[in-house]
Write a protein that holds these residues in place. Structure first.
Motif, PDB file in Angstrom:
ATOM      1  N   ASP A  60       0.856  -1.388  -0.033  1.00  0.00           N
ATOM      2  CA  ASP A  60       0.083   0.135  -0.063  1.00  0.00           C
ATOM      3  C   ASP A  60       0.932   1.170  -0.173  1.00  0.00           C
ATOM      4  O   ASP A  60       0.510   2.176  -0.610  1.00  0.00           O
ATOM      5  N   GLN A  61       1.962   1.255   0.553  1.00  0.00           N
ATOM      6  CA  GLN A  61       2.887   2.282   0.889  1.00  0.00           C
ATOM      7  C   GLN A  61       3.529   2.676  -0.575  1.00  0.00           C
ATOM      8  O   GLN A  61       3.413   3.975  -1.101  1.00  0.00           O
ATOM      9  N   ALA A  62       3.983   1.595  -1.489  1.00  0.00           N
ATOM     10  CA  ALA A  62       4.155   1.916  -2.844  1.00  0.00           C
ATOM     11  C   ALA A  62       3.292   2.622  -3.592  1.00  0.00           C
ATOM     12  O   ALA A  62       3.369   3.611  -4.396  1.00  0.00           O
ATOM     13  N   ALA A  63       2.063   2.043  -3.381  1.00  0.00           N
ATOM     14  CA  ALA A  63       0.903   2.746  -4.061  1.00  0.00           C
ATOM     15  C   ALA A  63       0.558   4.032  -4.067  1.00  0.00           C
ATOM     16  O   ALA A  63       0.492   5.043  -4.941  1.00  0.00           O
ATOM     17  N   GLU A  64       0.684   4.449  -2.580  1.00  0.00           N
ATOM     18  CA  GLU A  64       0.443   5.716  -2.286  1.00  0.00           C
ATOM     19  C   GLU A  64       1.407   6.563  -2.742  1.00  0.00           C
ATOM     20  O   GLU A  64       1.195   7.797  -3.150  1.00  0.00           O
ATOM     21  N   THR A  65       2.846   6.292  -2.716  1.00  0.00           N
ATOM     22  CA  THR A  65       3.919   7.374  -2.992  1.00  0.00           C
ATOM     23  C   THR A  65       3.656   7.326  -4.709  1.00  0.00           C
ATOM     24  O   THR A  65       3.721   8.484  -5.088  1.00  0.00           O
ATOM     25  N   ALA A  66       3.515   6.024  -5.274  1.00  0.00           N
ATOM     26  CA  ALA A  66       3.136   6.705  -6.754  1.00  0.00           C
ATOM     27  C   ALA A  66       2.046   7.113  -7.139  1.00  0.00           C
ATOM     28  O   ALA A  66       2.216   8.323  -8.121  1.00  0.00           O
ATOM     29  N   LEU A  67       1.013   7.089  -6.367  1.00  0.00           N
ATOM     30  CA  LEU A  67      -0.216   7.948  -6.909  1.00  0.00           C
ATOM     31  C   LEU A  67       0.170   9.580  -6.410  1.00  0.00           C
ATOM     32  O   LEU A  67      -0.465  10.552  -7.306  1.00  0.00           O
ATOM     33  N   GLU A  68       0.649   9.726  -5.422  1.00  0.00           N
ATOM     34  CA  GLU A  68       1.241  11.104  -5.113  1.00  0.00           C
ATOM     35  C   GLU A  68       2.191  11.705  -6.219  1.00  0.00           C
ATOM     36  O   GLU A  68       1.966  12.984  -6.524  1.00  0.00           O
ATOM     37  N   GLU A  69       2.959  10.842  -6.563  1.00  0.00           N
ATOM     38  CA  GLU A  69       3.928  11.490  -7.612  1.00  0.00           C
ATOM     39  C   GLU A  69       3.190  11.567  -9.000  1.00  0.00           C
ATOM     40  O   GLU A  69       3.672  12.823  -9.572  1.00  0.00           O
ATOM     41  N   MET A  70       2.454  10.862  -9.333  1.00  0.00           N
ATOM     42  CA  MET A  70       1.624  11.013 -10.668  1.00  0.00           C
ATOM     43  C   MET A  70       0.646  12.309 -10.491  1.00  0.00           C
ATOM     44  O   MET A  70       0.595  13.167 -11.460  1.00  0.00           O
ATOM     45  N   LYS A  71       0.256  12.742  -9.304  1.00  0.00           N
ATOM     46  CA  LYS A  71      -0.673  13.735  -9.199  1.00  0.00           C
ATOM     47  C   LYS A  71       0.174  15.021  -9.339  1.00  0.00           C
ATOM     48  O   LYS A  71       0.001  15.795  -9.918  1.00  0.00           O
ATOM     49  N   ARG A  72       1.568  15.028  -8.646  1.00  0.00           N
ATOM     50  CA  ARG A  72       2.325  16.056  -8.708  1.00  0.00           C
ATOM     51  C   ARG A  72       2.775  16.271 -10.008  1.00  0.00           C
ATOM     52  O   ARG A  72       2.830  17.236 -10.580  1.00  0.00           O
ATOM     53  N   LEU A  73       3.493  15.297 -10.696  1.00  0.00           N
ATOM     54  CA  LEU A  73       3.938  15.486 -12.137  1.00  0.00           C
ATOM     55  C   LEU A  73       2.832  15.921 -12.986  1.00  0.00           C
ATOM     56  O   LEU A  73       3.088  16.641 -13.804  1.00  0.00           O
ATOM     57  N   THR A  74       1.562  15.293 -13.076  1.00  0.00           N
ATOM     58  CA  THR A  74       0.491  15.825 -13.862  1.00  0.00           C
ATOM     59  C   THR A  74       0.139  17.354 -13.622  1.00  0.00           C
ATOM     60  O   THR A  74       0.028  17.952 -14.748  1.00  0.00           O
ATOM     61  N   GLU A  75       0.007  17.859 -12.575  1.00  0.00           N
ATOM     62  CA  GLU A  75      -0.242  19.151 -12.286  1.00  0.00           C
ATOM     63  C   GLU A  75       1.081  20.027 -12.867  1.00  0.00           C
ATOM     64  O   GLU A  75       0.507  21.155 -13.466  1.00  0.00           O
ATOM     65  N   SER A  76       2.223  19.678 -12.389  1.00  0.00           N
ATOM     66  CA  SER A  76       3.259  20.390 -12.778  1.00  0.00           C
ATOM     67  C   SER A  76       3.677  20.470 -14.247  1.00  0.00           C
ATOM     68  O   SER A  76       3.868  21.608 -14.629  1.00  0.00           O
ATOM     69  N   ILE A  77       3.360  19.307 -15.029  1.00  0.00           N
ATOM     70  CA  ILE A  77       3.625  19.629 -16.387  1.00  0.00           C
ATOM     71  C   ILE A  77       2.605  20.301 -16.927  1.00  0.00           C
ATOM     72  O   ILE A  77       2.854  21.102 -17.879  1.00  0.00           O
ATOM     73  N   GLY A  78       1.398  20.227 -16.605  1.00  0.00           N
ATOM     74  CA  GLY A  78       0.261  21.180 -17.006  1.00  0.00           C
ATOM     75  C   GLY A  78       0.513  22.806 -17.058  1.00  0.00           C
ATOM     76  O   GLY A  78       0.536  23.291 -18.068  1.00  0.00           O
ATOM     77  N   LYS A  79       0.935  22.909 -15.916  1.00  0.00           N
ATOM     78  CA  LYS A  79       1.350  24.105 -15.662  1.00  0.00           C
ATOM     79  C   LYS A  79       2.402  24.709 -16.457  1.00  0.00           C
ATOM     80  O   LYS A  79       2.441  25.890 -16.844  1.00  0.00           O
TER      81      LYS A  79
END
Length: 193
Positions: free
Chosen positions: A99-118
């Motif tokens: 579960d820890q790996a999943a949560e870390t991956a999902l947080e990174e995906m959210k951060r990257l998606t937002e940052s690249i869009g901006k």
């Protein structure tokens, strides 16, 4: 389990089947003619950067001792060869054995998606579509079950089995009560089955 011969039982300590999270990403840019790309925001370029940015998540953001897969399954964009695409849609899945790996991956995906869009001036949204939870054996129960089977069956019947990155809805049961998931062999090369 079709990878095991008939008469064999596989057991896996701890995680057995992966946690599975589906996701979709919507990228909204600005349409323009292909001859004047500077006038628009190319959703294909933005989405392509997101695809590339996700690839190092398992190898650089997750502990190397943890299993993690981030896969893009679909990439849809554009409607004409001479128009800069105003929108793009990506879908895929994240699979982990913790579960820890999943949560870390999902947080990174959210951060990257937002940052690249901006960074490109585009709008991006990431939607997580929860799938099967992690299927993991209750250690004490598994020890009891395996020892009991070893005492009743020929020694060659039971064998350790690697965790699988596929997902299994048996997790719904194993989260409510102590559970032990075993793999029953169904392969029979002699009969072509």
């Amino acid at each position: 389990m079709p990878t095991l011969d008939v008469g064999h039982i596989g057991y896996t300590s701890g995680p057995v089947w992966a946690r599975n999270e589906g996701f979709s990403i919507e990228v909204t840019g600005k349409e323009t003619h292909g001859a004047y790309p500077h006038s628009g925001i190319d959703a294909i370029v933005v989405a392509s950067h997101i695809v590339q940015a996700f690839q190092p998540i398992p190898s650089r953001r997750i502990d190397a001792r943890e299993a993690c897969v981030v896969s893009i399954g679909t990439f849809r964009a554009g409607k004409s060869q001479n128009i800069v695409a105003p929108t793009a849609t990506l879908t895929g899945c994240v699979r982990t054995l913790s579960d820890q790996a999943a949560e870390t991956a999902l947080e990174e995906m959210k951060r990257l998606t937002e940052s690249i869009g901006k960074a490109f001036g585009a709008q991006t949204t990431l939607q997580i579509n929860p799938g099967a939870r992690l299927t993991a054996n209750h250690r004490e129960l598994e020890t009891y079950v395996v020892q009991t089977l070893q005492s009743k069956l020929p020694s060659t019947c039971l064998q350790p089995h690697e965790p699988q990155m596929g997902a299994e809805d048996f997790a719904s049961f194993s989260r409510r009560v102590p559970a032990c998931y075993l793999f029953l062999g169904v392969r029979n090369d002699t009969k072509g089955i």
